[in-house]
Design an enzyme around this catalytic site. Structure first.
Site, PDB file in Angstrom:
ATOM      1  N   GLY A  31       0.819  -1.210   0.000  1.00  0.00           N
ATOM      2  CA  GLY A  31       0.000   0.000   0.000  1.00  0.00           C
ATOM      3  C   GLY A  31       0.847   1.253   0.000  1.00  0.00           C
ATOM      4  O   GLY A  31       2.025   1.217  -0.366  1.00  0.00           O
ATOM      5  N   LEU A  33       0.508   3.627  -2.052  1.00  0.00           N
ATOM      6  CA  LEU A  33       0.899   3.565  -3.466  1.00  0.00           C
ATOM      7  C   LEU A  33       1.452   4.898  -3.959  1.00  0.00           C
ATOM      8  O   LEU A  33       0.937   5.967  -3.633  1.00  0.00           O
ATOM      9  CB  LEU A  33      -0.311   3.170  -4.326  1.00  0.00           C
ATOM     10  CG  LEU A  33      -0.958   1.812  -4.003  1.00  0.00           C
ATOM     11  CD1 LEU A  33      -2.111   1.523  -4.980  1.00  0.00           C
ATOM     12  CD2 LEU A  33       0.042   0.666  -4.024  1.00  0.00           C
ATOM     13  N   HIS A  34       2.509   4.803  -4.770  1.00  0.00           N
ATOM     14  CA  HIS A  34       3.093   5.977  -5.410  1.00  0.00           C
ATOM     15  C   HIS A  34       3.361   5.617  -6.866  1.00  0.00           C
ATOM     16  O   HIS A  34       3.066   4.486  -7.299  1.00  0.00           O
ATOM     17  CB  HIS A  34       4.349   6.443  -4.668  1.00  0.00           C
ATOM     18  CG  HIS A  34       5.366   5.355  -4.442  1.00  0.00           C
ATOM     19  ND1 HIS A  34       6.028   4.730  -5.478  1.00  0.00           N
ATOM     20  CD2 HIS A  34       5.822   4.772  -3.301  1.00  0.00           C
ATOM     21  CE1 HIS A  34       6.859   3.830  -4.988  1.00  0.00           C
ATOM     22  NE2 HIS A  34       6.750   3.818  -3.670  1.00  0.00           N
ATOM     23  N   HIS A  37       4.817   2.179  -7.704  1.00  0.00           N
ATOM     24  CA  HIS A  37       3.840   1.078  -7.745  1.00  0.00           C
ATOM     25  C   HIS A  37       2.980   1.183  -9.005  1.00  0.00           C
ATOM     26  O   HIS A  37       2.680   0.184  -9.651  1.00  0.00           O
ATOM     27  CB  HIS A  37       2.890   1.150  -6.543  1.00  0.00           C
ATOM     28  CG  HIS A  37       3.538   1.012  -5.205  1.00  0.00           C
ATOM     29  ND1 HIS A  37       3.615   2.047  -4.312  1.00  0.00           N
ATOM     30  CD2 HIS A  37       4.132  -0.045  -4.608  1.00  0.00           C
ATOM     31  CE1 HIS A  37       4.218   1.633  -3.205  1.00  0.00           C
ATOM     32  NE2 HIS A  37       4.551   0.368  -3.365  1.00  0.00           N
ATOM     33  N   GLY A 150       9.673  -4.111  -8.298  1.00  0.00           N
ATOM     34  CA  GLY A 150      10.457  -2.933  -8.684  1.00  0.00           C
ATOM     35  C   GLY A 150      11.949  -3.166  -8.483  1.00  0.00           C
ATOM     36  O   GLY A 150      12.366  -3.790  -7.504  1.00  0.00           O
ATOM     37  N   LYS A 152      13.913  -1.013  -7.578  1.00  0.00           N
ATOM     38  CA  LYS A 152      14.377  -0.266  -6.407  1.00  0.00           C
ATOM     39  C   LYS A 152      14.756  -1.235  -5.287  1.00  0.00           C
ATOM     40  O   LYS A 152      15.734  -1.030  -4.582  1.00  0.00           O
ATOM     41  CB  LYS A 152      13.300   0.701  -5.946  1.00  0.00           C
ATOM     42  CG  LYS A 152      13.606   1.226  -4.593  1.00  0.00           C
ATOM     43  CD  LYS A 152      13.390   2.666  -4.456  1.00  0.00           C
ATOM     44  CE  LYS A 152      13.511   3.049  -3.012  1.00  0.00           C
ATOM     45  NZ  LYS A 152      12.867   2.057  -2.130  1.00  0.00           N
ATOM     46  N   GLN A 156      15.533  -7.773  -3.189  1.00  0.00           N
ATOM     47  CA  GLN A 156      14.256  -8.485  -3.084  1.00  0.00           C
ATOM     48  C   GLN A 156      13.895  -9.139  -4.416  1.00  0.00           C
ATOM     49  O   GLN A 156      13.439 -10.289  -4.462  1.00  0.00           O
ATOM     50  CB  GLN A 156      13.159  -7.513  -2.655  1.00  0.00           C
ATOM     51  CG  GLN A 156      11.756  -8.082  -2.745  1.00  0.00           C
ATOM     52  CD  GLN A 156      10.708  -7.149  -2.182  1.00  0.00           C
ATOM     53  OE1 GLN A 156      10.533  -7.072  -0.973  1.00  0.00           O
ATOM     54  NE2 GLN A 156       9.994  -6.438  -3.031  1.00  0.00           N
ATOM     55  N   SER A 189       7.607   4.612  -0.333  1.00  0.00           N
ATOM     56  CA  SER A 189       6.554   4.989   0.623  1.00  0.00           C
ATOM     57  C   SER A 189       7.185   5.658   1.832  1.00  0.00           C
ATOM     58  O   SER A 189       6.566   6.489   2.495  1.00  0.00           O
ATOM     59  CB  SER A 189       5.769   3.760   1.063  1.00  0.00           C
ATOM     60  OG  SER A 189       5.261   3.098  -0.079  1.00  0.00           O
TER      61      SER A 189
HETATM   62  O1  PAF Z   1       8.096  -4.695  -1.866  1.00  0.00           O
HETATM   63  C1  PAF Z   1       7.136  -4.735  -1.080  1.00  0.00           C
HETATM   64  O2  PAF Z   1       6.302  -3.837  -0.989  1.00  0.00           O
HETATM   65  C2  PAF Z   1       6.976  -5.952  -0.160  1.00  0.00           C
HETATM   66  O3  PAF Z   1       8.226  -6.426   0.265  1.00  0.00           O
HETATM   67  C3  PAF Z   1       6.154  -7.082  -0.800  1.00  0.00           C
HETATM   68  C4  PAF Z   1       6.817  -7.646  -2.028  1.00  0.00           C
HETATM   69  C5  PAF Z   1       4.763  -6.551  -1.166  1.00  0.00           C
HETATM   70  C6  PAF Z   1       5.974  -8.218   0.206  1.00  0.00           C
HETATM   71  O4  PAF Z   1       5.344  -7.795   1.368  1.00  0.00           O
END
Ligand code: PAF
Length: 299
Positions: A31, A33-34, A37, A150, A152, A156, A189
């Site tokens: 959430g 969101l920007h 996203h 992303g 960024k 991850q 965010s």
């Molecule tokens: O990148 C994110 O916002 C979070 O790490 C994700 C992938 C939604 C998992 O909670």
């Protein structure tokens, strides 16, 4: 757009699409969101017939001293933004839907989660265990054809790719470029935590990355030299990074030269915000010849 809160409702909403053989794209978010996203949502909208956005502030990826309680939450705003991007399904489960009583399973990925943010003295591997557990659950809940992340959060994205490969999860992972404000600040965010003065100082992160990029374009290859150029920009703003590291862009192994795609990643606390940013250097540069000893960019 339909907002659903349970896995059952989600599956019911998606069943007719799945039966009709429509492609499903998932944009997992926490959430707040920007434009970053929304760039993922637009990409999903362009690629897929059905777009699902998940909105869940995942408690298990926050450490005890992190900002879970204060993480920005505004579902009504997120819903309006998602609707404007023609999202089909917004999946916004309560915590107990994702982690019901007795939940006791963790999905972990190995080596990639031990470095950078996963280093035990930083967010630690537990952060990524939280991410990979919730992402595995989201993939099982939504069963998307494609999922969008992303660049960024470069580490991850690599961890999620590895997760999908190692566990044969049938989803294609698309990683989309970092979205920046015109002054260079990578959208996050957590930028909401910055005062105007802190926001000004935070620009040193992207400035550091750009300086390194320019150094490499100018022929620098030695990791020490490239890092020194970046470090100077952080020093000028009085920013002490949590890390500023060069690592191979595919495996995050340590490198001493920019010799092919190399991730320059930075994390730093600016005021109340812990910010991360990165750039891939040396893309398309395969196995550069070592520079002759004594070149000025190597000193
Ligand atoms: O990148 C994110 O916002 C979070 O790490 C994700 C992938 C939604 C998992 O909670």
């Amino acid at each position: 757009m339909r907002t659903v809160r349970t896995v059952r409702e989600l599956r019911e909403a998606l069943a007719p699409h799945r039966r009709a053989g429509r492609s499903i794209g998932l944009v997992p978010t926490m959430g707040a969101l920007h434009e970053g996203h929304l760039s993922l949502v637009r990409r999903a909208r362009a690629d897929c017939e059905v777009v699902v956005v998940s909105l869940f502030v995942n408690p298990t990826q926050f450490g005890p001293s992190e900002d879970f309680a204060s993480y920005p939450r505004d579902e009504a705003r997120d819903r309006t933004l998602a609707e404007a991007e023609r999202v089909d399904v917004l999946f916004a489960p309560p915590p107990e839907e994702v982690y019901p009583e007795g939940f006791d399973t963790t999905v972990t990925v190995g080596g990639l989660t031990q470095v950078l943010d996963g280093h035990p003295e930083r967010r630690g591997p537990g952060h990524f265990a939280g991410v990979t557990t919730v992402v595995t659950k989201l993939f099982n809940m939504v069963a998307p054809d494609v999922a969008y992340f992303g660049q960024k959060d470069a580490q991850q994205a690599l961890v999620v790719r590895k997760l999908v490969r190692d566990l044969d999860i049938p989803v294609r992972i698309e990683v989309c470029p970092i979205v920046r404000d015109p002054d260079g600040l990578a959208l996050s965010s957590r930028n909401a935590y910055l005062s105007p003065a802190e926001r000004g100082r935070a620009l040193a992160l992207s400035r550091a990355l750009r300086a390194a990029e320019e150094a490499v374009a100018g022929g620098a290859v030695d990791a020490g030299a490239v890092l020194a150029v970046a470090r100077e920009k952080l020093d000028e703003a009085g920013i002490e990074p949590d890390y500023l590291e060069l690592r191979s862009a595919s495996h995050l192994s340590g490198v001493d030269r920019v010799n092919g795609p190399t991730l320059l990643a930075v994390a730093a606390r600016v005021g109340g915000a812990r910010l991360i940013d990165n750039v891939v250097l040396g893309e398309g540069v395969d196995e550069r010849e070592p520079s002759p000893a004594g070149r000025s960019d190597e000193s």
